[in-house]
Write a protein that holds these residues in place. Structure first.
Motif, PDB file in Angstrom:
ATOM      1  N   ASN A   1       0.829  -1.205   0.000  1.00 49.88           N
ATOM      2  CA  ASN A   1       0.000   0.000   0.000  1.00 49.88           C
ATOM      3  C   ASN A   1       0.867   1.259   0.000  1.00 49.88           C
ATOM      4  O   ASN A   1       0.583   2.212  -0.720  1.00 49.88           O
ATOM      5  CB  ASN A   1      -0.940  -0.014   1.208  1.00 49.88           C
ATOM      6  N   ALA A   2       1.938   1.245   0.805  1.00 47.62           N
ATOM      7  CA  ALA A   2       2.835   2.405   0.865  1.00 47.62           C
ATOM      8  C   ALA A   2       3.523   2.650  -0.477  1.00 47.62           C
ATOM      9  O   ALA A   2       3.766   3.794  -0.857  1.00 47.62           O
ATOM     10  CB  ALA A   2       3.877   2.204   1.961  1.00 47.62           C
ATOM     11  N   ARG A   3       3.838   1.581  -1.199  1.00 49.85           N
ATOM     12  CA  ARG A   3       4.499   1.704  -2.503  1.00 49.85           C
ATOM     13  C   ARG A   3       3.506   1.789  -3.654  1.00 49.85           C
ATOM     14  O   ARG A   3       3.894   1.822  -4.804  1.00 49.85           O
ATOM     15  CB  ARG A   3       5.429   0.501  -2.740  1.00 49.85           C
ATOM     16  N   ASN A   4       2.219   1.765  -3.343  1.00 49.32           N
ATOM     17  CA  ASN A   4       1.180   1.839  -4.357  1.00 49.32           C
ATOM     18  C   ASN A   4       1.229   0.642  -5.312  1.00 49.32           C
ATOM     19  O   ASN A   4       1.047   0.787  -6.522  1.00 49.32           O
ATOM     20  CB  ASN A   4       1.265   3.149  -5.136  1.00 49.32           C
TER      21      ASN A   4
ATOM     22  N   ASN B   1      12.033  -4.629  -9.918  1.00 52.43           N
ATOM     23  CA  ASN B   1      12.396  -3.925  -8.703  1.00 52.43           C
ATOM     24  C   ASN B   1      11.341  -4.135  -7.620  1.00 52.43           C
ATOM     25  O   ASN B   1      11.656  -4.537  -6.499  1.00 52.43           O
ATOM     26  CB  ASN B   1      12.555  -2.428  -9.009  1.00 52.43           C
ATOM     27  N   GLU B   2      10.091  -3.860  -7.931  1.00 55.03           N
ATOM     28  CA  GLU B   2       9.022  -3.963  -6.937  1.00 55.03           C
ATOM     29  C   GLU B   2       8.822  -5.387  -6.430  1.00 55.03           C
ATOM     30  O   GLU B   2       8.656  -5.611  -5.233  1.00 55.03           O
ATOM     31  CB  GLU B   2       7.703  -3.440  -7.517  1.00 55.03           C
ATOM     32  N   MET B   3       8.835  -6.360  -7.335  1.00 53.52           N
ATOM     33  CA  MET B   3       8.571  -7.739  -6.927  1.00 53.52           C
ATOM     34  C   MET B   3       9.732  -8.323  -6.120  1.00 53.52           C
ATOM     35  O   MET B   3       9.519  -9.085  -5.185  1.00 53.52           O
ATOM     36  CB  MET B   3       8.270  -8.623  -8.141  1.00 53.52           C
ATOM     37  N   SER B   4      10.956  -7.960  -6.457  1.00 52.84           N
ATOM     38  CA  SER B   4      12.089  -8.470  -5.678  1.00 52.84           C
ATOM     39  C   SER B   4      12.071  -7.886  -4.272  1.00 52.84           C
ATOM     40  O   SER B   4      12.279  -8.608  -3.294  1.00 52.84           O
ATOM     41  CB  SER B   4      13.414  -8.169  -6.373  1.00 52.84           C
ATOM     42  N   VAL B   5      11.791  -6.603  -4.150  1.00 45.38           N
ATOM     43  CA  VAL B   5      11.721  -5.988  -2.821  1.00 45.38           C
ATOM     44  C   VAL B   5      10.551  -6.572  -2.034  1.00 45.38           C
ATOM     45  O   VAL B   5      10.672  -6.854  -0.837  1.00 45.38           O
ATOM     46  CB  VAL B   5      11.631  -4.452  -2.925  1.00 45.38           C
TER      47      VAL B   5
END
Length: 190
Positions: free
Chosen positions: A62-65, A142-146
């Motif tokens: 949610n914080a990263r949208n 990037n998003e999925m690895s984090v």
């Protein structure tokens, strides 16, 4: 419109089914842990651990949208499946130590020194393989690895801190029934 329409349609269906998908993943974990530890309390304990860890992941999303999409739900399911292992290893070692005659507190200490160290090493190796993707110029990678690193990290914390703390506090029967003195009393009563 072709593939984009298909992708958007799949995401619409997924939004309706995301709760069902995660529920099925958690149900499988509950059943497997209940069977492995021969206790529905153990199954419920692992479910609570997974839910707590994944609540943190949803806060992060949610914080990263980052929304639930056809791309993110497999990562979440994978994170749950990989992450619950940390708790299973730790709790199984605590149970084994208690079965060998250790007190619950000593079993937890031994499990954290041995299995806890192995869990952390496994986590570090897995994160080491995923971490380069966090620096990818492609937003999805990037998003999925984090997200996966975050999921595994919160599950590791739950597995080596929260579950042992609960076991020390409540000393559930699925751990204590394997104490040699309890087993001897059970045999003597038969």
């Amino acid at each position: 419109m072709g593939w984009r329409g298909l992708f958007l349609g799949a995401n619409d269906v997924l939004k309706e089914l995301d709760f069902l998908n995660i529920t099925f993943v958690l149900l499988v974990i509950f059943l497997c842990c209940t069977f492995a530890f021969r206790s529905p309390v153990a199954g419920a304990l692992f479910i609570v651990s997974c839910v707590m860890a994944n609540f943190g992941a949803f806060v992060y999303m949610n914080a990263r949208n980052i929304g639930l999409t056809i791309d993110t739900i497999p990562v979440i399911s994978l994170g749950i499946g990989l992450g619950v292992d940390y708790g299973i290893y730790t709790v199984a070692r605590i149970r084994d130590e208690v079965a060998l005659g250790a007190s619950v507190e000593d079993g937890i200490t031994t499990a954290l020194r041995t299995t806890g160290a192995a869990v952390f090493s496994t986590f570090a190796v897995m994160v080491g393989g995923i971490l380069p993707w966090a620096f990818s110029p492609l937003l999805f990678h990037n998003e999925m690895s984090v997200l996966l690193i975050f999921l595994m990290g919160t599950n590791m914390i739950a597995g080596v801190m929260i579950l042992p703390a609960y076991i020390a506090w409540r000393q559930p029967r699925f751990i204590t029934r394997y104490r040699p003195s309890v087993m001897a009393q059970t045999v003597a009563a038969d």
